[in-house]
Scaffold this motif. Sequence first.
Motif, PDB file in Angstrom:
ATOM      1  N   ALA A 283      -1.700  -1.872 -12.014  1.00 55.84           N
ATOM      2  CA  ALA A 283      -2.266  -1.022 -10.961  1.00 55.84           C
ATOM      3  C   ALA A 283      -1.372  -1.023  -9.726  1.00 55.84           C
ATOM      4  N   VAL A 284      -0.855  -2.184  -9.349  1.00 50.94           N
ATOM      5  CA  VAL A 284       0.039  -2.272  -8.188  1.00 50.94           C
ATOM      6  C   VAL A 284       1.331  -1.486  -8.444  1.00 50.94           C
ATOM      7  N   LEU A 285       1.901  -1.628  -9.639  1.00 51.67           N
ATOM      8  CA  LEU A 285       3.146  -0.920  -9.954  1.00 51.67           C
ATOM      9  C   LEU A 285       2.933   0.596  -9.941  1.00 51.67           C
ATOM     10  N   LEU A 286       1.825   1.053 -10.493  1.00 49.75           N
ATOM     11  CA  LEU A 286       1.532   2.492 -10.468  1.00 49.75           C
ATOM     12  C   LEU A 286       1.327   2.982  -9.044  1.00 49.75           C
ATOM     13  N   ALA A 287       0.624   2.195  -8.239  1.00 48.44           N
ATOM     14  CA  ALA A 287       0.395   2.586  -6.843  1.00 48.44           C
ATOM     15  C   ALA A 287       1.710   2.636  -6.072  1.00 48.44           C
TER      16      ALA A 287
ATOM     17  N   TYR B 202      -4.380   1.643   0.176  1.00 45.56           N
ATOM     18  CA  TYR B 202      -4.906   1.253  -1.123  1.00 45.56           C
ATOM     19  C   TYR B 202      -3.951   0.273  -1.809  1.00 45.56           C
ATOM     20  N   LEU B 203      -2.662   0.547  -1.721  1.00 42.78           N
ATOM     21  CA  LEU B 203      -1.654  -0.342  -2.300  1.00 42.78           C
ATOM     22  C   LEU B 203      -1.712  -1.714  -1.637  1.00 42.78           C
ATOM     23  N   HIS B 204      -1.853  -1.739  -0.319  1.00 44.68           N
ATOM     24  CA  HIS B 204      -1.949  -3.003   0.408  1.00 44.68           C
ATOM     25  C   HIS B 204      -3.143  -3.820  -0.089  1.00 44.68           C
ATOM     26  N   VAL B 205      -4.288  -3.178  -0.274  1.00 49.69           N
ATOM     27  CA  VAL B 205      -5.484  -3.862  -0.777  1.00 49.69           C
ATOM     28  C   VAL B 205      -5.229  -4.400  -2.182  1.00 49.69           C
ATOM     29  N   LEU B 206      -4.610  -3.595  -3.043  1.00 51.91           N
ATOM     30  CA  LEU B 206      -4.307  -4.059  -4.403  1.00 51.91           C
ATOM     31  C   LEU B 206      -3.379  -5.270  -4.381  1.00 51.91           C
ATOM     32  N   GLU B 207      -2.355  -5.220  -3.551  1.00 53.04           N
ATOM     33  CA  GLU B 207      -1.408  -6.336  -3.487  1.00 53.04           C
ATOM     34  C   GLU B 207      -2.084  -7.598  -2.968  1.00 53.04           C
ATOM     35  N   LYS B 208      -2.941  -7.480  -1.961  1.00 56.31           N
ATOM     36  CA  LYS B 208      -3.659  -8.647  -1.440  1.00 56.31           C
ATOM     37  C   LYS B 208      -4.604  -9.208  -2.497  1.00 56.31           C
ATOM     38  N   THR B 209      -5.269  -8.332  -3.233  1.00 56.23           N
ATOM     39  CA  THR B 209      -6.159  -8.780  -4.300  1.00 56.23           C
ATOM     40  C   THR B 209      -5.371  -9.548  -5.349  1.00 56.23           C
TER      41      THR B 209
END
Length: 92
Positions: free
Chosen positions: A46-50, A13-20
Amino acid sequence: MRAPRTHDEMENYLHVLEKTLEYTNIGSIENLYHSSIEDRNLAVTAVLLAKSTVTRLESRGTHKLDEYPERDDQNWLKHIEIKKKMVTLVDH
């Protein structure tokens, strides 16, 4: 999408957020609108929380992981500081 329940799911999920976030382009100053800035800030948050969630190998509060069902104060009663490209655990 349901909430990630395992450490591996959270990392994915974090990887998807970072790519987005990488593909989020605010554009030039002339085209900059407050909503674009707010959207990017929300994505960064969202990325920092993840990232902080992936760092913890325990369940705490509403953050529950199947592999780590218990709270672990001995190892994780810490603040998590996130800096560009680095995560640091800080005792309080």
